[in-house]
Design a protein around this motif. Structure first.
Motif, PDB file in Angstrom:
ATOM      1  N   MET A   7       0.845  -1.181   0.000  1.00  0.00           N
ATOM      2  CA  MET A   7       0.000   0.000   0.000  1.00  0.00           C
ATOM      3  C   MET A   7       0.883   1.234   0.000  1.00  0.00           C
ATOM      4  O   MET A   7       1.787   1.356   0.825  1.00  0.00           O
ATOM      5  N   ASN A   8       0.639   2.148  -0.897  1.00  0.00           N
ATOM      6  CA  ASN A   8       1.419   3.372  -0.989  1.00  0.00           C
ATOM      7  C   ASN A   8       0.948   4.361   0.065  1.00  0.00           C
ATOM      8  O   ASN A   8       0.090   5.211  -0.183  1.00  0.00           O
ATOM      9  N   ALA A   9       1.493   4.235   1.257  1.00  0.00           N
ATOM     10  CA  ALA A   9       1.077   5.083   2.370  1.00  0.00           C
ATOM     11  C   ALA A   9       2.225   5.215   3.354  1.00  0.00           C
ATOM     12  O   ALA A   9       3.243   4.523   3.262  1.00  0.00           O
ATOM     13  N   ILE A  10       2.056   6.136   4.301  1.00  0.00           N
ATOM     14  CA  ILE A  10       3.005   6.337   5.400  1.00  0.00           C
ATOM     15  C   ILE A  10       2.222   6.253   6.698  1.00  0.00           C
ATOM     16  O   ILE A  10       1.166   6.871   6.840  1.00  0.00           O
ATOM     17  N   VAL A  11       2.738   5.475   7.640  1.00  0.00           N
ATOM     18  CA  VAL A  11       2.151   5.391   8.971  1.00  0.00           C
ATOM     19  C   VAL A  11       3.118   6.064   9.927  1.00  0.00           C
ATOM     20  O   VAL A  11       4.315   5.738   9.942  1.00  0.00           O
ATOM     21  N   ALA A  12       2.629   7.007  10.731  1.00  0.00           N
ATOM     22  CA  ALA A  12       3.498   7.804  11.591  1.00  0.00           C
ATOM     23  C   ALA A  12       2.900   7.924  12.978  1.00  0.00           C
ATOM     24  O   ALA A  12       1.674   7.895  13.166  1.00  0.00           O
ATOM     25  N   LEU A  13       3.797   8.072  13.961  1.00  0.00           N
ATOM     26  CA  LEU A  13       3.423   8.378  15.335  1.00  0.00           C
ATOM     27  C   LEU A  13       3.761   9.837  15.599  1.00  0.00           C
ATOM     28  O   LEU A  13       4.914  10.259  15.417  1.00  0.00           O
ATOM     29  N   PHE A  31       7.989   9.380  14.639  1.00  0.00           N
ATOM     30  CA  PHE A  31       8.394   8.092  14.076  1.00  0.00           C
ATOM     31  C   PHE A  31       7.497   7.795  12.884  1.00  0.00           C
ATOM     32  O   PHE A  31       6.288   8.043  12.944  1.00  0.00           O
ATOM     33  N   CYS A  32       8.063   7.294  11.796  1.00  0.00           N
ATOM     34  CA  CYS A  32       7.228   6.951  10.641  1.00  0.00           C
ATOM     35  C   CYS A  32       7.782   5.736   9.925  1.00  0.00           C
ATOM     36  O   CYS A  32       8.980   5.457   9.960  1.00  0.00           O
ATOM     37  N   THR A  33       6.888   5.008   9.284  1.00  0.00           N
ATOM     38  CA  THR A  33       7.233   3.840   8.474  1.00  0.00           C
ATOM     39  C   THR A  33       6.569   4.011   7.124  1.00  0.00           C
ATOM     40  O   THR A  33       5.378   4.306   7.044  1.00  0.00           O
ATOM     41  N   GLU A  34       7.334   3.822   6.060  1.00  0.00           N
ATOM     42  CA  GLU A  34       6.786   4.002   4.721  1.00  0.00           C
ATOM     43  C   GLU A  34       7.310   2.923   3.795  1.00  0.00           C
ATOM     44  O   GLU A  34       8.315   2.263   4.073  1.00  0.00           O
ATOM     45  N   VAL A  35       6.620   2.748   2.678  1.00  0.00           N
ATOM     46  CA  VAL A  35       6.994   1.769   1.651  1.00  0.00           C
ATOM     47  C   VAL A  35       7.905   2.431   0.641  1.00  0.00           C
ATOM     48  O   VAL A  35       7.633   3.540   0.183  1.00  0.00           O
ATOM     49  N   LEU A  36       8.994   1.758   0.298  1.00  0.00           N
ATOM     50  CA  LEU A  36       9.915   2.248  -0.727  1.00  0.00           C
ATOM     51  C   LEU A  36       9.784   1.375  -1.960  1.00  0.00           C
ATOM     52  O   LEU A  36       9.945   0.165  -1.895  1.00  0.00           O
ATOM     53  N   HIS A  37       9.498   1.988  -3.091  1.00  0.00           N
ATOM     54  CA  HIS A  37       9.384   1.255  -4.356  1.00  0.00           C
ATOM     55  C   HIS A  37      10.652   1.348  -5.192  1.00  0.00           C
ATOM     56  O   HIS A  37      10.766   0.697  -6.213  1.00  0.00           O
ATOM     57  N   ILE A  68      -1.122   8.335   6.001  1.00  0.00           N
ATOM     58  CA  ILE A  68      -1.185   9.332   4.928  1.00  0.00           C
ATOM     59  C   ILE A  68      -1.069   8.632   3.585  1.00  0.00           C
ATOM     60  O   ILE A  68      -0.189   7.783   3.386  1.00  0.00           O
ATOM     61  N   MET A  69      -1.954   8.974   2.660  1.00  0.00           N
ATOM     62  CA  MET A  69      -1.858   8.462   1.296  1.00  0.00           C
ATOM     63  C   MET A  69      -2.607   9.391   0.363  1.00  0.00           C
ATOM     64  O   MET A  69      -3.417  10.222   0.796  1.00  0.00           O
ATOM     65  N   MET A  70      -2.355   9.252  -0.928  1.00  0.00           N
ATOM     66  CA  MET A  70      -2.962  10.132  -1.919  1.00  0.00           C
ATOM     67  C   MET A  70      -4.318   9.622  -2.406  1.00  0.00           C
ATOM     68  O   MET A  70      -5.108  10.386  -2.960  1.00  0.00           O
ATOM     69  N   ASP A  71      -4.599   8.339  -2.216  1.00  0.00           N
ATOM     70  CA  ASP A  71      -5.833   7.740  -2.715  1.00  0.00           C
ATOM     71  C   ASP A  71      -6.927   7.876  -1.654  1.00  0.00           C
ATOM     72  O   ASP A  71      -6.938   7.151  -0.661  1.00  0.00           O
ATOM     73  N   ARG A  72      -7.837   8.796  -1.858  1.00  0.00           N
ATOM     74  CA  ARG A  72      -8.886   9.041  -0.867  1.00  0.00           C
ATOM     75  C   ARG A  72      -9.843   7.859  -0.752  1.00  0.00           C
ATOM     76  O   ARG A  72     -10.212   7.450   0.362  1.00  0.00           O
ATOM     77  N   ILE A  73     -10.249   7.296  -1.895  1.00  0.00           N
ATOM     78  CA  ILE A  73     -11.211   6.192  -1.872  1.00  0.00           C
ATOM     79  C   ILE A  73     -10.621   4.977  -1.161  1.00  0.00           C
ATOM     80  O   ILE A  73     -11.292   4.328  -0.345  1.00  0.00           O
ATOM     81  N   TYR A  74      -9.365   4.693  -1.442  1.00  0.00           N
ATOM     82  CA  TYR A  74      -8.712   3.539  -0.804  1.00  0.00           C
ATOM     83  C   TYR A  74      -8.633   3.738   0.706  1.00  0.00           C
ATOM     84  O   TYR A  74      -8.878   2.816   1.485  1.00  0.00           O
TER      85      TYR A  74
END
Length: 530
Positions: free
Chosen positions: A1-7, A20-26, A126-132
């Motif tokens: 999932m193209n998103a960032i999860v942060a504290l 603190f944050c964790t994100e996906v790297l493509h 946080i992500m750019m896809d609102r519907i998702y």
């Protein structure tokens, strides 16, 4: 999932901060593309493609350090870009197309040294896809709530231990007129690891955030559908719906029988009520029959090699024409494997199978029938031109198969005899699709998978012709002269092709038929025809 999860944390002096944050790297990060944070604020792991990056700010800031750093930086402050849910706990959704969309859950952590004995934190996605993100709301809410509960539980234990050792409320009451912020004497705020007494907190959070990204990304997937669903798909959906309705009716009837059933004393004879009919002839209607895991016949090409080209052509001709195919054998697995292979030549709606029966069943009930060798077949069926019989006997010698037979010893002990009241002559043209199937099977340059795809394309091609003929004859009620012209245009004017189209017409889905009927009956359709 193209998103960032942060504290995130809401500091009493400096406002919102990301801890603190964790994100996906493509893709690997380019050189010099860091986030610009000061040394010691972050770590990065697994920078290869598809990895998970962990960035954390775990250094405790003193009020003086935070104020000087914030005041010396020109332009808009970082706090101006934060969002927050002040004043209460709970989830919130916000964002825009430019900066992205945020799912945030604000919560409090107990701290015996903080104002109000608690600190504000939030976990955001946080992500750019609102519907998702909106569709993932229930999943994220439940999982993030679990992480929050664990953090609050650890902090509560530390808070209660500190309050028991040195209560802060009475001490603060004695110094009520002293400004609270001056009591710290410049001491830095305590970190979250201190509040929870967990040195492995950041590693645990990163693991939880990484799992959250992985699990949330695999929950919702996009499926690309090219055009309308095929007739096979529609028929399968209808059978599944019928099966569910039948299951519900059995459940209801079973409940009623239990209420009305008399008490049978022990030892009394009685018939046991079962949830599903035990009559083997109803297995195909219920849709419960499934092919065995270990197939005896691997493919149509394999069956053609075993039976021989003439016998296979006769068998395939009867299958495509809708005639009844009877297999007599002691081996149930062999019969079911044969039907599993032969049914691939027909649309799903044209297949009616009774895998194995203790008595002969009429052709209107099934076009594939499995029987034991000792089951008698009526004389009129044996002489019928609309029936083909395959008898499987024990072979007297092991060299019965033609050259090119696949390296498989499971069928070497059998002898196959294919008979019919109307044998197919070798020089007979036959339906066009049969000739194309045989051409594909004999082409050794085509693999079995390619042959299967060719068969799918051929069935879809002829089902389209069936749809045109159905609308032309059944819906529009055109005269026979026009029908013959249509068959010539479709390239199906030969006798065998016409019979095949009429049989395959029975396999059309109810959805398609009702759609055509409703379209013709509508006023707009009548006006267009006039």
């Amino acid at each position: 999932m193209n998103a960032i999860v942060a504290l995130c944390h809401f500091c009493e002096l400096h406002g919102p901060r990301t801890l603190f944050c964790t994100e996906v790297l493509h893709a690997p990060l380019p050189q010099g593309a860091g986030n610009g944070d000061s040394p010691g604020q972050g770590e990065q792991a697994e920078e290869e493609e598809g990895g998970i990056q962990m960035s954390s700010r775990v250094r405790a800031h003193s009020p003086a350090e935070g104020a000087s750093a914030e005041s010396s930086s020109p332009g808009p402050k970082k706090s101006d870009m934060c969002e927050v849910c002040p004043g209460r706990e709970g989830p919130i959704f916000f964002g825009d197309e430019q900066h992205g969309f945020v799912f945030s859950h604000t919560f409090f952590i107990k701290d015996s040294l903080a104002r109000g004995f608690q600190r504000w934190y939030s976990i955001i996605t946080i992500m750019m896809d609102r519907i998702y993100l909106i569709n993932s709301w229930p999943f994220l809410l439940g999982k993030i709530r679990g992480i929050i509960d664990e953090l609050q539980g650890k902090a509560l234990k530390v808070f209660e231990a500190e309050q028991f050792g040195c209560p802060q409320r009475a001490q603060r009451m004695n110094t009520a007129f002293t400004p609270f912020l001056h009591q710290r004497n410049g001491n830095a705020a305590r970190s979250l690891t201190s509040l929870t007494s967990d040195d492995n907190l950041w590693a645990c959070l990163h693991t939880s955030f990484a799992w959250l990204l992985k699990a949330c990304g695999s929950r919702l997937t996009e499926k690309l559908l090219e055009g309308a669903p095929t007739e096979d798909t529609l028929v399968q959906m209808e059978k599944l719906a019928d099966l569910e309705e039948e299951s519900e009716s059995w459940d209801n009837s079973e409940a009623e029988e239990e209420e009305k059933a008399p008490v049978i004393p022990e030892g009394a004879g009685g018939r046991e009520l079962t949830k599903c009919p035990t009559d083997s002839s109803l297995l195909s209607d219920c849709g419960t029959w499934q092919p065995r895991k270990l197939s005896v016949f691997k493919s149509l090409r394999h069956m053609r090699q075993v039976l021989g080209a003439p016998s296979f052509r006769m068998l395939a001709w009867h299958v495509l024409m809708g005639n009844q195919v009877i297999w007599k054998s002691r081996d149930v697995d062999l019969v079911q494997s044969a039907f599993d292979v032969l049914r691939t030549m027909l649309p799903v709606g044209c297949v009616r199978i009774i895998p194995y029966s203790s008595q002969y069943e009429e052709a209107y009930r099934c076009n594939f029938l499995g029987l034991s060798l000792h089951v008698p077949i009526p004389a009129h069926v044996l002489a019928s031109e609309f029936v083909v019989i395959v008898e499987v006997h024990t072979a007297t010698r092991s060299t019965l198969h033609p050259a090119g037979y696949e390296d498989d010893q499971s069928l070497s002990k059998y002898d196959f005899v294919v008979t019919s009241g109307s044998p197919v002559a070798a020089d007979r043209v036959g339906p066009t699709i049969l000739n194309k199937i045989e051409a594909a099977l004999t082409n050794q340059n085509l693999s079995v998978d390619v042959v299967d795809q060719c068969l799918v394309c051929l069935k879809e091609e002829w089902m389209n012709k069936v749809k045109v003929l159905f609308k032309f004859t059944k819906v529009d009620s055109r005269p026979k002269e026009d029908t013959q012209k249509l068959l010539s245009v479709l390239g199906a004017s030969e006798e065998d092709n016409v019979k095949l189209l009429k049989f395959w017409m029975t396999g059309l889905s109810k959805t398609y038929k009702s759609h055509l009927m409703s379209t013709v009956r509508s006023p707009t359709a009548s006006e267009s025809r006039n």
